[in-house]
Design a protein around this motif. Structure first.
Motif, PDB file in Angstrom:
ATOM      1  N   UNK A  86       0.821  -1.197   0.000  1.00 26.70           N
ATOM      2  CA  UNK A  86       0.000   0.000   0.000  1.00 26.70           C
ATOM      3  C   UNK A  86       0.857   1.249   0.000  1.00 26.70           C
TER       4      UNK A  86
ATOM      5  N   UNK B 221      -0.520   5.359  -2.020  1.00 23.64           N
ATOM      6  CA  UNK B 221      -1.899   5.818  -1.978  1.00 23.64           C
ATOM      7  C   UNK B 221      -2.343   5.966  -0.540  1.00 23.64           C
TER       8      UNK B 221
ATOM      9  N   UNK C  65      -4.835   7.444  -0.036  1.00 27.14           N
ATOM     10  CA  UNK C  65      -6.283   7.401  -0.210  1.00 27.14           C
ATOM     11  C   UNK C  65      -6.836   6.041   0.189  1.00 27.14           C
ATOM     12  N   UNK C  66      -5.999   5.008   0.029  1.00 27.06           N
ATOM     13  CA  UNK C  66      -6.478   3.684   0.358  1.00 27.06           C
ATOM     14  C   UNK C  66      -6.877   3.617   1.827  1.00 27.06           C
TER      15      UNK C  66
ATOM     16  N   UNK D  75      -8.857   5.513   2.933  1.00 32.22           N
ATOM     17  CA  UNK D  75     -10.285   5.801   2.956  1.00 32.22           C
ATOM     18  C   UNK D  75     -11.093   4.514   3.072  1.00 32.22           C
ATOM     19  N   UNK D  76     -10.414   3.395   2.794  1.00 28.01           N
ATOM     20  CA  UNK D  76     -11.049   2.102   3.019  1.00 28.01           C
ATOM     21  C   UNK D  76     -11.075   1.805   4.525  1.00 28.01           C
TER      22      UNK D  76
END
Lengths: 109, 565
Positions: free
Chosen positions: A19, A24, A26-27, A29-30
């Motif tokens: 990751x 990211x 943004x990951x 956000x998971x």
């Protein structure tokens, strides 16, 4: 609970590295809604990265069993033998360090 | 073999054009050139888009990016294939010992002692890897493949060995996979009406070849129109796009000729080149140093053994490469071709209609003279929503092909409704039907392409190819992600094409989107949000180039506005 989560994260350090490598944030956000969902997501990532996502269930279980056995054996082996080796190494080095001044003293005299 | 020589020094004319930019090229500038090329292809800085090499040849920035595979992803990909291969061997073993039933073709009992038929890697791959994710390919559709389509729902109860139809239809799947660049694949509108009318009048075919009774007046008119469209002296239309390549190259080149072919050329070009019996040498994809090296060697050394000069040197390139989404460096190829007096065969299968301010392909895109390209080939399958292919060029060339090409002599002539579809759509693109539909669609496609590519880049995917190419490959890499991506996208009602090993190098699996003028912005937004969602779920946002969203972006306005003044 918290500790358990940490340990799972460590055991999937390969994943989290991936990751990070993919850069990211943004990951995130998971991010964890709850533990169960997060574990499901981790398992899904594990399936994808190892490629066993495409396998049939019985093949998946073979792979998981083999991997689990190997990891368990490594853990068990290290649990059994690492303390012994560490103690032996410590003894060895302390022996080295302890002997040295004596012998120099012996030479001097 | 000269391929290995490619890596060696290649101090040629190509990079010396840089002198225009004020860079003085050294005579033995192999190192410099290598750098120059690398900077060109593997661009690290997104803003650095003015081409350094041969900037003088290009009328507009030529921006192409092939971001390198992240090391970790490459390792994981190999590991994934390794695990799948082990299980493949396990399954093969079980089949061999009849522990499990073999569903796929294998040797019959009486053939057991002969040379094995299904042993090579391709068969292994099909049997043990492709079969597992086969549901993402060959999905049957039951509507016109426009911007949306209907899929026939199918299920498999034995892990993709067989499929059964449930009888239901998956409605309104967004179609991101068709080469329907200008959206002419439609069931209503002027083209469809004209084709229907002609079907009633002329029927569907004349069952004869062009050289015998199959030559209709409409064929001749079509060929005149194509020639006018391309800006060449004459053109000829064929009923099959693949055969246009594979049957005409043998008529053009033969023994004692040299064919220089791009390594990523389509199978039809490769087949044609092989059938011609000429010597084939392959240059690296879109690499002008490599091409020049081969040309130079060919001229210096001549044919092997005899050292006679080659009869002809034919360069085979494509306009848009359908797997990489890259656009050929045509200005440089033409410069090289002129310098070394070679012939150029340009396959515009994907680029015709889809590129250029007037939709006339890659020649129009670079604003070049069509007569500089000796053989202009293209297909009607993509932008025109029809079938078949054409070859355009000088009149002597076309006359020669008319009498010598296999597909002119032996193939049945084009069916009149198809001719009509091409005719109407081409007129539409040229604006000769009195509307601006064609022009609007070309504009729309350029906008859609830029928008789609920009959004995907901002999301952090690795996107290959030229920024203006409507073919958008999105890198997936890991084998399991190929299947997962196709399935997850279909779950979100979007049909995509995923591409795996035989069509790409084994680690560079990808999904390929084809942007169309038929897509509206809303459709693209729906697709993009789904792609982003799936991208997060599958962790395929690999890109390490940070593009700041909506901060000084030069690609926001359409490409063609400035060139149209």
């Amino acid at each position: 609970m918290k500790i358990f989560q940490d340990s799972t994260q460590q055991s999937f350090s390969g994943l989290s590295e991936c990751q990070l490598a993919s850069g990211k944030d943004k990951s995130r956000s998971m991010d964890v809604k709850n533990m169960r969902e997060y574990m499901g997501w981790l398992y899904y990532q594990y399936l994808l990265i190892t490629g066993i996502y495409v396998l049939e269930p019985w093949e998946k279980s073979i792979f998981n069993t083999v991997l689990f056995t190997m990891v368990a054996m490594v853990v068990y082996t290290s649990y059994v033998f690492v303390p012994i080796h560490v103690r032996l190494a410590l003894e060895f080095f302390s022996g080295l360090c302890g002997e040295q001044p004596e012998s120099t003293v012996a030479l001097m005299s | 073999m000269t391929e290995s020589a490619v890596n060696k020094e290649a101090n040629g004319d190509v990079c010396q054009h840089r002198a225009v930019n004020g860079v003085k090229p050294g005579r033995s500038s192999a190192l410099k050139e290598q750098q120059c090329h690398q900077r060109f292809v593997y661009k690290h800085d997104e803003k650095f888009h003015q081409s350094e090499c041969n900037g003088g040849l290009y009328s507009k920035p030529f921006i192409e990016s092939f971001e390198e595979t992240p090391m970790l992803v490459a390792v994981l990909t190999y590991m994934g294939y390794g695990i799948l291969t082990i299980f493949g061997y396990l399954r093969d073993f079980l089949r061999q010992w009849k522990i499990e039933k073999c569903h796929i073709a294998r040797e019959r009992e009486e053939q057991k002692d002969f040379v094995p038929l299904y042993q090579d890697f391709e068969n292994f791959y099909t049997r043990n890897l492709y079969m597992r994710i086969r549901d993402s390919w060959n999905r049957p559709i039951c509507s016109v493949p426009g911007d949306k389509m209907d899929l026939v729902e199918r299920v498999s109860h034995d892990y993709n060995w067989t499929f059964s139809y449930t009888g239901r239809v998956v409605k309104d799947v967004i179609n991101m996979g068709s080469y329907n660049y200008l959206g002419f694949a439609e069931k209503s509108g002027c083209c469809a009406d004209a084709a229907a009318e002609v079907t009633l009048k002329h029927g569907v075919g004349v069952s004869s070849t062009r050289q015998e009774m199959g030559n209709l007046d409409r064929h001749e008119e079509l060929e005149k129109l194509i020639a006018r469209f391309l800006g060449v002296e004459a053109a000829m239309a064929f009923g099959m796009g693949f055969a246009t390549n594979s049957m005409n190259i043998p008529a053009l080149a033969g023994k004692g000729c040299l064919i220089l072919s791009d390594e990523l050329n389509h199978a039809s070009l490769v087949l044609g080149a092989r059938l011609s019996g000429s010597t084939i040498r392959v240059f690296k994809h879109n690499n002008m140093q490599s091409l020049e090296k081969l040309l130079r060697d060919a001229i210096v050394h001549g044919q092997p053994r005899t050292h006679r000069p080659w009869k002809k040197i034919l360069i085979l390139v494509e306009g848009i490469y359908s797997m990489e989404g890259s656009i050929v460096r045509l200005p440089e190829v033409i410069a090289l071709k002129k310098k070394y007096k070679a012939y150029l065969y340009l396959d515009e299968a994907h680029s015709i209609g889809a590129l250029g301010p007037r939709g006339r392909g890659v020649v129009d895109y670079f604003n070049l003279d069509p007569t500089d390209v000796d053989i202009m080939m293209g297909t009607f399958t993509k932008s025109f929503g029809a079938a078949g292919g054409y070859i355009g060029g000088r009149k002597e060339l076309i006359d020669y092909l008319r009498s010598h090409s296999h597909s002119a002599v032996y193939a049945t002539s084009m069916s009149p409704p198809i001719v009509e579809q091409i005719f109407t759509s081409m007129k539409c693109i040229m604006g000769e039907d009195g509307t601006t539909i064609g022009r609007d669609r070309i504009q729309r496609l350029a906008e859609n392409t830029n928008y789609f590519r920009r959004r995907l880049r901002e999301m952090g995917f690795i996107i290959y190819g030229n920024y203006d190419s409507p073919v958008v490959p999105l890198m997936l890499y890991l084998p399991a992600k190929i299947g997962a991506f196709g399935r997850e996208m279909l779950k979100r009602n979007i049909g995509v094409v995923v591409v795996g090993f035989p069509a790409t190098p084994i680690i560079e699996s990808r999904a390929r989107f084809c942007v169309s003028a038929a897509h509206t912005k809303e459709t693209l937004d729906t697709a993009l949000s789904a792609i982003s969602e799936v991208g997060d779920l599958l962790q395929v946002k690999y890109s390490r180039h940070r593009t700041l969203p909506s901060l000084d972006r030069p690609y926001d306005e359409t490409t063609y506005e400035e060139s149209e003044d």
